[in-house]
Motif scaffolding. Structure first.
Motif, short mmCIF file in Angstrom:
data_model
loop_
_atom_site.label_atom_id
_atom_site.label_comp_id
_atom_site.label_asym_id
_atom_site.label_seq_id
_atom_site.Cartn_x
_atom_site.Cartn_y
_atom_site.Cartn_z
N ALA A 15 -34.59 -5.00 108.92
CA ALA A 15 -33.79 -5.54 110.02
C ALA A 15 -33.24 -6.92 109.65
CB ALA A 15 -34.64 -5.63 111.30
N SER A 16 -34.05 -7.73 109.02
CA SER A 16 -33.60 -9.06 108.59
C SER A 16 -32.50 -8.95 107.54
CB SER A 16 -34.78 -9.86 108.04
OG SER A 16 -34.36 -11.08 107.53
N LEU A 17 -32.66 -8.06 106.58
CA LEU A 17 -31.64 -7.86 105.54
C LEU A 17 -30.34 -7.34 106.16
CD1 LEU A 17 -30.80 -7.81 102.59
CD2 LEU A 17 -31.81 -5.52 102.43
N SER A 18 -30.45 -6.41 107.08
CA SER A 18 -29.27 -5.87 107.76
C SER A 18 -28.52 -6.99 108.48
CB SER A 18 -29.69 -4.78 108.75
OG SER A 18 -28.61 -4.40 109.55
N ASP A 19 -29.26 -7.84 109.16
CA ASP A 19 -28.66 -8.95 109.87
C ASP A 19 -27.95 -9.90 108.91
OD1 ASP A 19 -28.29 -10.22 112.48
OD2 ASP A 19 -29.47 -11.86 111.61
N GLU A 20 -28.55 -10.18 107.77
CA GLU A 20 -27.94 -11.06 106.78
C GLU A 20 -26.67 -10.44 106.19
OE1 GLU A 20 -30.66 -12.41 103.74
OE2 GLU A 20 -32.24 -12.62 105.23
N LEU A 21 -26.70 -9.14 105.90
CA LEU A 21 -25.55 -8.47 105.28
C LEU A 21 -24.35 -8.37 106.21
CD1 LEU A 21 -27.31 -5.58 103.35
CD2 LEU A 21 -26.16 -7.56 102.36
N THR A 22 -24.62 -8.31 107.50
CA THR A 22 -23.52 -8.10 108.45
C THR A 22 -23.17 -9.34 109.26
OG1 THR A 22 -25.03 -7.28 110.15
CG2 THR A 22 -24.03 -5.63 108.67
N ALA A 23 -23.72 -10.47 108.92
CA ALA A 23 -23.41 -11.70 109.65
C ALA A 23 -22.05 -12.25 109.23
CB ALA A 23 -24.48 -12.75 109.39
N PRO A 24 -21.25 -12.72 110.19
CA PRO A 24 -19.99 -13.37 109.82
C PRO A 24 -20.29 -14.65 109.03
CG PRO A 24 -20.04 -12.87 112.18
CD PRO A 24 -21.41 -12.62 111.64
N ALA A 25 -19.46 -14.93 108.06
CA ALA A 25 -19.58 -16.17 107.31
C ALA A 25 -19.15 -17.33 108.19
CB ALA A 25 -18.73 -16.11 106.04
N TRP A 26 -19.52 -18.53 107.81
CA TRP A 26 -19.17 -19.73 108.56
C TRP A 26 -17.66 -19.83 108.67
CZ3 TRP A 26 -16.93 -24.57 107.15
CH2 TRP A 26 -17.07 -25.55 108.13
N ARG A 27 -17.14 -19.95 109.87
CA ARG A 27 -15.70 -20.07 110.18
C ARG A 27 -14.89 -18.83 109.80
NH1 ARG A 27 -13.17 -25.36 110.82
NH2 ARG A 27 -11.45 -24.31 109.81
N GLU A 28 -15.53 -17.70 109.53
CA GLU A 28 -14.81 -16.48 109.16
C GLU A 28 -14.10 -15.90 110.37
OE1 GLU A 28 -15.70 -12.63 106.37
OE2 GLU A 28 -17.30 -13.24 107.73
N CYS A 29 -12.80 -15.63 110.22
CA CYS A 29 -12.03 -15.08 111.34
C CYS A 29 -12.37 -13.60 111.54
CB CYS A 29 -10.53 -15.27 111.10
SG CYS A 29 -9.76 -14.11 109.96
N VAL A 30 -11.95 -13.08 112.67
CA VAL A 30 -12.25 -11.70 113.04
C VAL A 30 -11.70 -10.71 112.01
CG1 VAL A 30 -10.29 -11.51 114.62
CG2 VAL A 30 -12.26 -10.00 114.91
N LEU A 31 -10.47 -10.92 111.54
CA LEU A 31 -9.88 -9.94 110.61
C LEU A 31 -10.52 -9.99 109.23
CD1 LEU A 31 -6.11 -10.05 111.59
CD2 LEU A 31 -7.87 -8.43 112.32
N CYS A 32 -10.84 -11.18 108.74
CA CYS A 32 -11.52 -11.26 107.45
C CYS A 32 -12.89 -10.61 107.53
CB CYS A 32 -11.63 -12.72 106.99
SG CYS A 32 -10.06 -13.43 106.44
N TYR A 33 -13.59 -10.84 108.64
CA TYR A 33 -14.90 -10.23 108.83
C TYR A 33 -14.79 -8.70 108.92
CZ TYR A 33 -19.20 -8.72 111.08
OH TYR A 33 -20.35 -8.04 111.38
N VAL A 34 -13.89 -8.22 109.77
CA VAL A 34 -13.75 -6.77 109.93
C VAL A 34 -13.33 -6.12 108.62
CG1 VAL A 34 -12.46 -4.94 111.10
CG2 VAL A 34 -13.34 -6.87 112.42
#
Length: 131
Positions: A15-34
């Motif tokens: 669960a912790s690894l999943s959360d880390e892998l799918t977390a938005p980066a600092w200041r990452e916009c919605v489209l870059c994240y998606v």
């Protein structure tokens, strides 16, 4: 340690690894994240990653999914099919007549926390206004 304790420990680590892998980066916009999530994990026919970004970065933007639908995007990958494109300058090769993309396009240009507008890396197709 019992087998149940080992399983519980493994579940917590996953669960912790999943959360880390799918977390938005600092200041990452919605489209870059998606885009990053669709490339890594695919599109499931819903606005799964759009909702996840909103939940983590802009929880007050409750109309984000509705706005995506108005832009013609009813799932994450449709954001890029019918909504937005990468704003990069292509180089026209007169020898082949082809427009060539740069060798690499990387890194979100960044947006303030809570802002739903995409970063400067993205432009709306057909000159339509954002969201």
């Amino acid at each position: 340690m019992s087998v149940d304790d080992g399983i519980r420990t493994l579940e917590l680590e996953l669960a912790s690894l999943s959360d880390e892998l799918t977390a938005p980066a600092w200041r990452e916009c919605v489209l870059c994240y998606v885009n990053r999530m669709v490339v890594a994990f695919g599109c499931d026919g819903r606005l799964r990653w759009t909702r996840e970004w909103r939940r983590r970065r802009a929880p007050r933007a409750t109309k984000l999914e509705r706005r995506a639908g108005r832009a013609g995007a009813y799932c994450d990958c449709e954001l890029f099919v019918s909504g937005w494109d990468v704003a990069v300058d292509v180089v026209h090769d007169p020898a082949t007549g082809l427009d060539l993309w740069p060798d690499s396009i990387s890194g979100c240009r960044g947006v303030p926390a809570g802002r739903i507008q995409p970063c400067a890396l993205w432009v709306r197709r057909n000159g339509r206004p954002d969201w």
